[in-house]
Scaffold this active site. Structure first.
Site, PDB file in Angstrom:
ATOM      1  N   LYS A  13      16.336  -1.995  23.153  1.00 20.63           N
ATOM      2  CA  LYS A  13      17.525  -2.667  23.270  1.00 20.63           C
ATOM      3  C   LYS A  13      18.109  -2.731  22.121  1.00 20.63           C
ATOM      4  CE  LYS A  13      15.556  -6.459  24.798  1.00 20.63           C
ATOM      5  NZ  LYS A  13      14.085  -5.987  24.760  1.00 20.63           N
ATOM      6  N   ARG A  88      17.036 -13.966  29.736  1.00 16.67           N
ATOM      7  CA  ARG A  88      15.815 -14.008  29.640  1.00 16.67           C
ATOM      8  C   ARG A  88      15.044 -14.886  30.826  1.00 16.67           C
ATOM      9  NH1 ARG A  88      15.094 -11.719  24.322  1.00 16.67           N
ATOM     10  NH2 ARG A  88      12.889 -11.647  23.890  1.00 16.67           N
ATOM     11  N   ARG A 123       7.444  -0.687  14.015  1.00 14.60           N
ATOM     12  CA  ARG A 123       9.065  -1.000  13.862  1.00 14.60           C
ATOM     13  C   ARG A 123       9.045  -1.637  12.387  1.00 14.60           C
ATOM     14  NH1 ARG A 123      12.161  -4.846  17.951  1.00 14.60           N
ATOM     15  NH2 ARG A 123      10.218  -6.129  17.494  1.00 14.60           N
ATOM     16  N   ARG A 156       8.654  -7.488  11.276  1.00 17.43           N
ATOM     17  CA  ARG A 156       8.746  -8.820  12.019  1.00 17.43           C
ATOM     18  C   ARG A 156       7.579  -9.497  12.051  1.00 17.43           C
ATOM     19  NH1 ARG A 156      12.995  -8.021  16.908  1.00 17.43           N
ATOM     20  NH2 ARG A 156      11.604  -9.370  18.056  1.00 17.43           N
ATOM     21  N   ARG A 167       4.006 -11.554  24.251  1.00 21.97           N
ATOM     22  CA  ARG A 167       5.676 -11.359  24.471  1.00 21.97           C
ATOM     23  C   ARG A 167       5.795 -10.637  25.873  1.00 21.97           C
ATOM     24  NH1 ARG A 167       7.357  -8.795  19.327  1.00 21.97           N
ATOM     25  NH2 ARG A 167       9.444  -8.480  20.260  1.00 21.97           N
TER      26      ARG A 167
END
Ligand code: AP5
Length: 215
Positions: A13, A88, A123, A156, A167
């Site tokens: 996203k 969300r 990431r 992160r 998550r």
């Protein structure tokens, strides 16, 4: 143009949001980036959010709805915006309806979970801008450094495998129901709901998303 970008953690996203806002000339509103900025500032909201984000859970609806409503009221959103990471929960989607904030397109990026785990493990992000890279799929030009600023990239805190799994569970329980909600709104002619397969190169997925809006 008012767009909501939906999809599980790691679907791409944020990566696509940066490209779509250039194409449609609208600002990106990323609730994750807004919360991470609050954490970096050390504000009371940031401290509260940090404790929750670390666990992979969602921050309270009232906190995030207030942040988003304030942001949408700013002048640069007058001609549209792209919501990345919001809504969300069904309560957040209902808050948009209650505030009479209409949306033109809901674009949902779907990616299988095994690819997500691999994407989030590799990431690296530039915290100040929200730009994200991947060690192998989408590496920066200079190792460990942001392409535009040269700042150091970081991993992160919530990209540890155990937190990623949490998550994904939270996504299934609280965010996936939005797909039915927006399909229903699509049938009623209130929004246009589109699903786009998120496996392929970043460029290919960008083209699929733009095509889904133009079709
Ligand atoms: P947030 O920051 O919104 O995280 P997320 O939704 O979990 O999404 P991600 O940022 O992890 O993934 P992404 O889909 O943007 O993927 P990306 O482009 O980086 O939220 C974080 C936390 O904040 C939440 O857990 C919650 O606590 C809180 N929060 C935020 N909003 C909230 C709300 N509305 N309500 C309540 N709480 C909220 O890509 C991932 C990786 O894949 C990158 O490495 C990238 O380079 C790579 N990649 C991208 N595209 C491709 C491709 N095509 N092929 C291969 N690799 C690719």
């Amino acid at each position: 143009m008012r767009i909501i970008l939906l999809g599980p953690p790691g679907a791409g996203k944020g990566t696509q949001a940066h490209l779509l806002i250039d194409n449609f000339h609208i600002p990106q509103i990323s609730t994750g980036d807004m919360l991470r900025a609050a954490v970096s500032s050390g504000s009371e909201t940031g401290n509260k959010a940090q404790a929750i984000m670390k666990t992979g859970n969602l921050v309270p609806d009232d906190l995030i709805v207030t942040l988003v409503r304030q942001r949408i009221a700013e002048a640069d959103c007058a001609n549209g915006f792209l919501l990345d990471g919001f809504p969300r929960t069904l309560a957040q989607a209902q808050a948009l309806v209650d505030a009479d904030i209409q949306v033109d397109y809901v674009l949902c990026i779907s990616v299988p979970y095994d690819a997500i785990i691999q994407r989030l493990a590799g990431r690296r992000v530039h915290l100040a801008s929200g730009r994200s890279y991947h060690l192998t799929h989408n590496p920066p030009e200079r190792e460990g450094l942001d392409d535009l600023t040269g700042d150091k990239l970081i991993q992160r805190e919530d990209d540890q495998e155990e937190t990623v799994r949490k998550r994904l569970t939270v996504y299934e329980e609280q965010t996936e129901p939005l797909i039915g909600f927006y399909k229903d709104q699509d049938k009623k002619g209130i929004v246009n709901y589109r699903e786009v397969f998120g496996i392929g190169s970043v460029e290919e997925i960008k083209n699929r998303l733009i095509k889904s809006v133009n079709d």
